[in-house]
Design a protein around this motif. Sequence first.
Motif, short mmCIF file in Angstrom:
data_model
loop_
_atom_site.label_atom_id
_atom_site.label_comp_id
_atom_site.label_asym_id
_atom_site.label_seq_id
_atom_site.Cartn_x
_atom_site.Cartn_y
_atom_site.Cartn_z
N GLY A 1 0.83 -1.21 0.00
CA GLY A 1 0.00 0.00 0.00
C GLY A 1 0.85 1.26 0.00
N GLY A 2 1.95 1.25 0.78
CA GLY A 2 2.85 2.39 0.79
C GLY A 2 3.47 2.65 -0.57
N CYS A 3 3.86 1.58 -1.25
CA CYS A 3 4.40 1.72 -2.61
C CYS A 3 3.38 2.34 -3.55
CB CYS A 3 4.83 0.37 -3.16
SG CYS A 3 6.34 -0.26 -2.45
N LEU A 4 2.15 1.85 -3.46
CA LEU A 4 1.10 2.37 -4.34
C LEU A 4 0.76 3.83 -4.03
CD1 LEU A 4 -1.28 -0.70 -4.48
CD2 LEU A 4 0.28 0.11 -6.25
N VAL A 5 0.75 4.19 -2.75
CA VAL A 5 0.46 5.58 -2.37
C VAL A 5 1.56 6.50 -2.88
CG1 VAL A 5 0.31 7.15 -0.39
CG2 VAL A 5 -1.02 5.06 -0.42
N VAL A 6 2.81 6.12 -2.67
CA VAL A 6 3.93 6.95 -3.12
C VAL A 6 3.92 7.08 -4.64
CG1 VAL A 6 6.44 7.01 -3.36
CG2 VAL A 6 5.41 6.58 -1.14
N ALA A 7 3.73 5.97 -5.32
CA ALA A 7 3.71 6.02 -6.79
C ALA A 7 2.54 6.87 -7.28
CB ALA A 7 3.62 4.60 -7.36
N GLY A 8 1.36 6.71 -6.67
CA GLY A 8 0.21 7.51 -7.07
C GLY A 8 0.43 9.00 -6.84
N ALA B 1 9.23 4.69 -3.52
CA ALA B 1 8.39 3.49 -3.42
C ALA B 1 9.19 2.33 -2.82
CB ALA B 1 7.84 3.11 -4.79
N GLN B 2 10.44 2.18 -3.24
CA GLN B 2 11.27 1.12 -2.68
C GLN B 2 11.56 1.37 -1.20
OE1 GLN B 2 14.61 1.04 -5.35
NE2 GLN B 2 13.82 -0.77 -6.40
N ALA B 3 11.68 2.62 -0.81
CA ALA B 3 11.91 2.94 0.60
C ALA B 3 10.72 2.49 1.45
CB ALA B 3 12.16 4.44 0.77
N CYS B 4 9.52 2.64 0.94
CA CYS B 4 8.34 2.16 1.67
C CYS B 4 8.38 0.64 1.82
CB CYS B 4 7.06 2.57 0.95
SG CYS B 4 6.65 4.28 1.14
N ALA B 5 8.73 -0.05 0.76
CA ALA B 5 8.79 -1.51 0.81
C ALA B 5 9.88 -1.98 1.76
CB ALA B 5 9.02 -2.08 -0.59
N VAL B 6 11.05 -1.39 1.68
CA VAL B 6 12.15 -1.78 2.56
C VAL B 6 11.82 -1.43 4.01
CG1 VAL B 6 14.57 -1.30 3.14
CG2 VAL B 6 13.91 -1.68 0.77
N ILE C 1 9.60 -4.10 5.32
CA ILE C 1 10.37 -5.32 5.57
C ILE C 1 11.16 -5.19 6.87
CG2 ILE C 1 12.34 -6.69 4.75
CD1 ILE C 1 11.30 -6.12 1.89
N MET C 2 11.76 -4.04 7.09
CA MET C 2 12.53 -3.82 8.32
C MET C 2 11.62 -3.86 9.55
SD MET C 2 15.62 -3.77 7.47
CE MET C 2 16.28 -3.33 9.06
N LEU C 3 10.46 -3.23 9.47
CA LEU C 3 9.51 -3.28 10.59
C LEU C 3 9.08 -4.72 10.87
CD1 LEU C 3 7.25 -0.18 9.96
CD2 LEU C 3 8.86 -0.53 11.83
N GLY C 4 8.84 -5.48 9.82
CA GLY C 4 8.47 -6.88 10.00
C GLY C 4 9.58 -7.69 10.64
#
Length: 99
Positions: free
Chosen positions: A36-43, A68-73, A76-79
């Motif tokens: 969702g973060g990737c999609l929000v940033v890209a949008g 967008a990659q920063a949101c994904a990473v 992943i880090m939070l997980g």
Amino acid sequence: MSANKGWWVPPEGEDSVSKKFLRKTRESPLVPIGLGGCLVVAGYRIYRLKARGSTKMSIHLIHTRVAAQACAVGAIMLGTVYTMYKDYVKRTAQDAGEK
């Protein structure tokens, strides 16, 4: 092949796509958050495309990809941190409580 069935029907005993998605979301809730973060940033960056000023298109797209990659990473880090907390800190606290 029957025409009255959908294009894909799960085999007997398996969940449907929506049930499988919900089960995976419960098991790992940060994956949909990262997506969702990737999609929000890209949008947002696509929306801001018309107001980019004199910035070249390639630079704007690179910045969009990096954000967008920063949101994904980040997800992943939070997980990873959550999993480490759950596995080590909580387990250590439970072991100390049992003694």
